[in-house]
Design a protein around this motif. Structure first.
Motif, PDB file in Angstrom:
ATOM      1  N   LEU A 182      -2.334   2.746  -1.558  1.00 42.37           N
ATOM      2  CA  LEU A 182      -2.389   2.035  -2.722  1.00 42.37           C
ATOM      3  C   LEU A 182      -1.803   2.840  -4.008  1.00 42.37           C
ATOM      4  N   TYR A 283      -5.926  -4.323  -7.656  1.00 43.36           N
ATOM      5  CA  TYR A 283      -5.595  -3.307  -6.857  1.00 43.36           C
ATOM      6  C   TYR A 283      -4.732  -2.292  -7.963  1.00 43.36           C
ATOM      7  N   SER A 324       0.515  -7.055  -3.039  1.00 43.18           N
ATOM      8  CA  SER A 324      -0.506  -7.737  -2.796  1.00 43.18           C
ATOM      9  C   SER A 324      -0.758  -8.073  -1.323  1.00 43.18           C
ATOM     10  N   LYS A 331      -5.778  -3.615   4.035  1.00 47.89           N
ATOM     11  CA  LYS A 331      -7.334  -3.657   3.671  1.00 47.89           C
ATOM     12  C   LYS A 331      -8.289  -4.361   4.655  1.00 47.89           C
TER      13      LYS A 331
END
Length: 361
Positions: A182, A283, A324, A331
């Motif tokens: 991230l 995010y 994404s 995730k």
């Protein structure tokens, strides 16, 4: 019942000292920690502390003391941390009546928690009365047999704990990998447009909703710390970015889709146009960690003023979509491991209870 085994009441085995009734005025930032039930069930829970010198010795807890929570949560624990003070609703076990192996006693009482729960009372906080507690019976074999049972259970439980520990380690590693990915993916690159967060998102507070109306419905109510309850109607519909504004967890970010109610303790991002992929924006806001920009008053608060110098970085929509998708994939793996861990912990706890039942029944 095996030969030379006998049933004894808990009140015949030891003395149980209920904790001290500390008041909020006793709480300070320095001094001995006060053991509350949450400090027994969660090693990460914060402590209240007390520096009073007049607390009687019987309420002082040292490493190795056995504690039994008898209100809200029934449980048996051995204190393994620094010297502390005992809060009410927890018994300190003083082994002064019978010659019993301390570890055997812990296992035997754990095996009787189901029976104990049948004797709990109270509407708002379930608890067991001292008389009912003292009358709970556990099997007590000779000391040599107690030690044999402890050795067997220690070995079995250690293997079960190893399974849970491995699952926790895998989840921790996956979370660290996700956070690393991230942070790296949200580092601004050449060609990314820099925009001001407050101007770009046009943050607006929601609408006050009394806490008494935040139950009984089916529509999520978003407050400062996330979902605060449920209402029978919403004040927003569709896809929205919601940011907690007030509270310990302010700065938390959610992407919602459907009817919701947003209270005045949360922000709605009203300025998002089609140049943003909302998942990418979610995010990026998460990576910024808006909570660290909270002003500390009576409780933490973020505001347009406290966020006014924060920048967002906007790549092309194509790049946003790619990032994404990558982060969503990572995730989903973390979420799966979280689900696996929850299931593993549940199964481990059930297996321990099964072993205890087989041992003591």
């Amino acid at each position: 019942m095996k030969e030379r085994w006998q049933y004894k009441k808990l009140g015949e085995i030891a003395t149980y000292v209920n904790g001290f009734p500390f008041k909020p005025s006793d709480w300070v930032t320095e001094g001995r920690p006060i053991i509350r039930i949450q400090n027994l069930t969660d090693n990460t829970a914060s402590f209240h502390r007390c520096n009073r010198k007049d607390i009687p010795e019987k309420y002082k807890i040292r490493k190795g003391d056995v504690l039994i929570s008898w209100s809200a949560t029934l449980g048996v624990f051995e204190w393994r941390r620094e010297d502390a003070l005992l809060n009410q609703h927890i018994f300190k076990v003083v082994f002064d009546k019978d010659n019993i192996n301390k570890n055997y006693f812990k296992y035997a009482v754990k095996s009787s928690l189901g029976e104990m729960s049948k004797h709990t009372n109270g509407a708002t906080m379930r608890h067991i009365r001292k008389g009912d507690f003292d009358n709970i019976k556990i099997p007590v074999p000779p000391l040599s047999e107690q030690q044999r049972i402890v050795s067997y259970l220690d070995s079995a439980f250690a293997k079960i704990d190893a399974v849970a520990k491995n699952a926790e380690a895998s989840l921790k590693e996956a979370k660290a990998l996700f956070q690393s990915a991230l942070a790296k993916m949200m580092e601004p690159k050449e060609g990314w447009e820099e925009v001001n967060l407050v101007k770009e998102l046009a943050l607006k507070s929601g609408v006050y909703l009394p806490s008494k109306e935040q139950s009984g419905g089916s529509i999520p109510v978003y407050g400062g710390n996330g979902i605060a309850g449920y209402h029978n109607k919403g004040n927003l519909d569709g896809e929205h970015i919601i940011i907690g504004r007030v509270g310990a967890l302010c700065g938390n970010v959610h992407l919602t889709n459907g009817k919701i109610w947003v209270t005045d303790n949360a922000f709605v991002a009203t300025g998002i146009d089609d140049s943003w992929n909302k998942i990418f924006l979610l995010y990026q806001l998460t990576a910024i960690d808006l909570n660290k920009y909270a002003t500390k008053a009576v409780q933490p608060v973020i505001s347009n003023k406290s966020l006014r110098d924060i920048s967002l970085y906007k790549p092309s929509l194509e790049i946003q979509n790619e990032i994404s998708l990558t982060l969503d994939t990572l995730k989903s793996k973390v979420d799966q491991l979280q689900s696996n861990l929850s299931r593993t912990l549940t199964e481990c706890a059930a297996l321990k209870q099964s072993i205890l039942r087989q041992t003591f029944e």
